[in-house]
Design a protein around this motif. Structure first.
Motif, short mmCIF file in Angstrom:
data_model
loop_
_atom_site.label_atom_id
_atom_site.label_comp_id
_atom_site.label_asym_id
_atom_site.label_seq_id
_atom_site.Cartn_x
_atom_site.Cartn_y
_atom_site.Cartn_z
N VAL A 81 3.34 -9.10 3.07
CA VAL A 81 4.46 -8.98 4.00
C VAL A 81 5.26 -10.27 4.08
CG1 VAL A 81 5.10 -8.56 6.41
CG2 VAL A 81 3.33 -7.17 5.33
N ALA A 82 4.58 -11.41 4.18
CA ALA A 82 5.29 -12.69 4.30
C ALA A 82 6.14 -12.97 3.05
CB ALA A 82 4.31 -13.82 4.54
N ALA A 83 5.58 -12.74 1.87
CA ALA A 83 6.33 -12.96 0.63
C ALA A 83 7.50 -11.99 0.53
CB ALA A 83 5.41 -12.82 -0.58
N SER A 84 7.29 -10.76 0.97
CA SER A 84 8.36 -9.76 0.93
C SER A 84 9.48 -10.13 1.88
CB SER A 84 7.79 -8.38 1.29
OG SER A 84 6.77 -8.03 0.39
N ALA A 85 9.13 -10.62 3.05
CA ALA A 85 10.14 -11.05 4.01
C ALA A 85 10.93 -12.23 3.45
CB ALA A 85 9.48 -11.43 5.34
N ARG A 86 10.24 -13.18 2.83
CA ARG A 86 10.92 -14.32 2.21
C ARG A 86 11.90 -13.84 1.15
NH1 ARG A 86 6.39 -17.08 2.51
NH2 ARG A 86 5.63 -16.41 0.49
N GLU A 87 11.47 -12.91 0.33
CA GLU A 87 12.32 -12.39 -0.73
C GLU A 87 13.54 -11.68 -0.15
OE1 GLU A 87 13.91 -11.51 -4.35
OE2 GLU A 87 12.24 -12.85 -3.95
N ALA A 88 13.35 -10.97 0.96
CA ALA A 88 14.45 -10.24 1.59
C ALA A 88 15.33 -11.16 2.44
CB ALA A 88 13.89 -9.11 2.45
N GLY A 89 14.86 -12.39 2.66
CA GLY A 89 15.64 -13.33 3.43
C GLY A 89 15.57 -13.09 4.93
N ILE A 90 14.45 -12.58 5.40
CA ILE A 90 14.28 -12.33 6.83
C ILE A 90 12.98 -12.96 7.29
CG2 ILE A 90 15.58 -10.16 6.80
CD1 ILE A 90 12.75 -8.77 6.92
N HIS A 91 12.83 -13.04 8.59
CA HIS A 91 11.57 -13.51 9.16
C HIS A 91 10.62 -12.30 9.21
CE1 HIS A 91 8.69 -15.14 12.04
NE2 HIS A 91 9.12 -16.32 11.61
N ARG A 93 7.16 4.80 7.38
CA ARG A 93 6.64 5.66 6.30
C ARG A 93 6.87 5.01 4.94
NH1 ARG A 93 8.46 8.75 2.62
NH2 ARG A 93 10.62 8.57 3.24
N ARG A 94 8.07 4.46 4.73
CA ARG A 94 8.37 3.82 3.45
C ARG A 94 7.54 2.54 3.27
NH1 ARG A 94 14.35 3.00 2.92
NH2 ARG A 94 13.80 2.49 0.78
N TRP A 95 7.26 1.83 4.36
CA TRP A 95 6.41 0.63 4.34
C TRP A 95 5.02 1.02 3.84
CZ3 TRP A 95 7.06 -4.06 7.75
CH2 TRP A 95 5.93 -4.88 7.77
N GLN A 96 4.47 2.11 4.41
CA GLN A 96 3.14 2.56 4.01
C GLN A 96 3.12 2.96 2.54
OE1 GLN A 96 0.41 2.20 5.84
NE2 GLN A 96 1.74 1.27 7.35
N GLU A 97 4.16 3.64 2.09
CA GLU A 97 4.24 4.03 0.68
C GLU A 97 4.29 2.79 -0.21
OE1 GLU A 97 7.69 6.49 0.34
OE2 GLU A 97 6.70 8.24 1.20
N ALA A 98 5.08 1.79 0.18
CA ALA A 98 5.19 0.56 -0.60
C ALA A 98 3.85 -0.17 -0.64
CB ALA A 98 6.28 -0.35 -0.02
N LEU A 99 3.15 -0.22 0.49
CA LEU A 99 1.83 -0.86 0.51
C LEU A 99 0.86 -0.13 -0.42
CD1 LEU A 99 0.91 -1.92 4.14
CD2 LEU A 99 1.17 -3.36 2.14
N CYS A 100 0.89 1.20 -0.36
CA CYS A 100 0.01 1.98 -1.25
C CYS A 100 0.33 1.70 -2.71
CB CYS A 100 0.15 3.47 -0.95
SG CYS A 100 -0.63 3.98 0.58
N GLU A 101 1.60 1.62 -3.03
CA GLU A 101 1.99 1.32 -4.40
C GLU A 101 1.54 -0.09 -4.79
OE1 GLU A 101 6.04 0.91 -7.09
OE2 GLU A 101 6.11 2.09 -5.24
N ALA A 154 10.79 -3.24 -1.94
CA ALA A 154 10.54 -3.41 -3.37
C ALA A 154 9.53 -4.53 -3.60
CB ALA A 154 11.85 -3.70 -4.10
N GLU A 155 9.69 -5.64 -2.88
CA GLU A 155 8.76 -6.76 -3.04
C GLU A 155 7.39 -6.40 -2.48
OE1 GLU A 155 7.73 -10.62 -4.34
OE2 GLU A 155 9.43 -9.34 -4.78
N LEU A 156 7.36 -5.63 -1.38
CA LEU A 156 6.09 -5.21 -0.79
C LEU A 156 5.32 -4.31 -1.76
CD1 LEU A 156 4.40 -5.43 1.83
CD2 LEU A 156 5.53 -3.35 2.62
N ALA A 157 6.05 -3.46 -2.46
CA ALA A 157 5.40 -2.58 -3.46
C ALA A 157 4.86 -3.39 -4.63
CB ALA A 157 6.40 -1.54 -3.96
N THR A 158 5.46 -4.53 -4.89
CA THR A 158 5.01 -5.38 -5.99
C THR A 158 3.84 -6.26 -5.59
OG1 THR A 158 7.24 -5.43 -6.89
CG2 THR A 158 5.74 -7.13 -7.66
N THR A 159 3.91 -6.84 -4.37
CA THR A 159 2.95 -7.87 -3.99
C THR A 159 1.94 -7.46 -2.93
OG1 THR A 159 4.37 -8.75 -2.24
CG2 THR A 159 4.65 -9.65 -4.47
N SER A 160 2.24 -6.45 -2.12
CA SER A 160 1.43 -6.07 -0.96
C SER A 160 1.33 -7.22 0.04
CB SER A 160 0.01 -5.63 -1.36
OG SER A 160 0.06 -4.56 -2.26
#
Length: 192
Positions: free
Chosen positions: A70-80, A96-104, A62-68
């Motif tokens: 990866v580091a910010a998305s990982a921080r938001e998800a609480g993972i490295h 596949r879902r990662w690619q879709e989120a990046l495209c979004e 969800a964060e990756l689809a918002t920001t594109s």
């Protein structure tokens, strides 16, 4: 006996200790904010170590689809970030879902850029009290050039759908004509 030194020592500092400057205070505040952010991220990572994969993956995507990002998305998800990359390598569905989120995410970024290009940006106009709206025509033309191919492809897909619909309608008419012709031949054979 009163202190005749015109330079007073700041309260709370030892004699001879330098008082913090405005720049030092800003630097200390930034360092404190960064430390708090890192601590929060570390706490999220620690909390998510044993979490079900789908729990962090949903937040990450969800964060990756918002920001594109990866580091910010990982921080938001609480993972490295390396955990996300490992999951992407090992799980084709997550990839596949990662690619879709990046495209979004890139679509969001592109829409934001288009809005800025269409509406312009307000820039201070020197001594004037009002800002001046500026437009970046060079970037707008580059963006149009890049998208010309994509738009052409989408139009071709749309026209192909229309062509398929036309062909289907023609085939249906030909089938109706054959049925009428066969019925007319059958009727003529019974009369004759």
């Amino acid at each position: 006996m009163a202190n005749t030194n015109s330079r007073a020592e700041p309260v709370g500092l030892a004699p001879g200790e330098a008082a913090p400057t405005a720049g030092t205070a800003a630097t200390n505040k930034a360092a404190t904010n960064k430390a708090a952010t890192n601590k929060a991220a570390t706490n999220k990572v620690a909390a998510n170590k044993g979490a079900a994969p789908s729990a962090w993956r949903k937040r990450f995507l969800a964060e990756l689809a918002t920001t594109s990002n990866v580091a910010a998305s990982a921080r938001e998800a609480g993972i490295h970030p390396s955990r996300a990359y490992d999951a992407r390598r090992s799980d084709p569905e997550f990839y596949r879902r990662w690619q879709e989120a990046l495209c979004e995410g890139y679509d969001h970024l592109e829409m934001h850029l288009l809005q800025r290009l269409r509406e312009g940006e307000l820039k201070p106009a020197g001594a004037a009290k009002r800002s001046v709206r500026t437009f970046d025509n060079a970037t707008a033309f580059r963006l149009l050039t890049v998208h010309r191919e994509q738009v052409a492809r989408q139009r071709a897909i749309h026209e192909n759908r229309n062509a398929e619909a036309v062909l289907a309608a023609i085939d249906a008419k030909i089938d109706m004509m054959r049925e009428r012709s066969a019925k007319a031949s059958a009727d003529a054979g019974r009369e004759g």
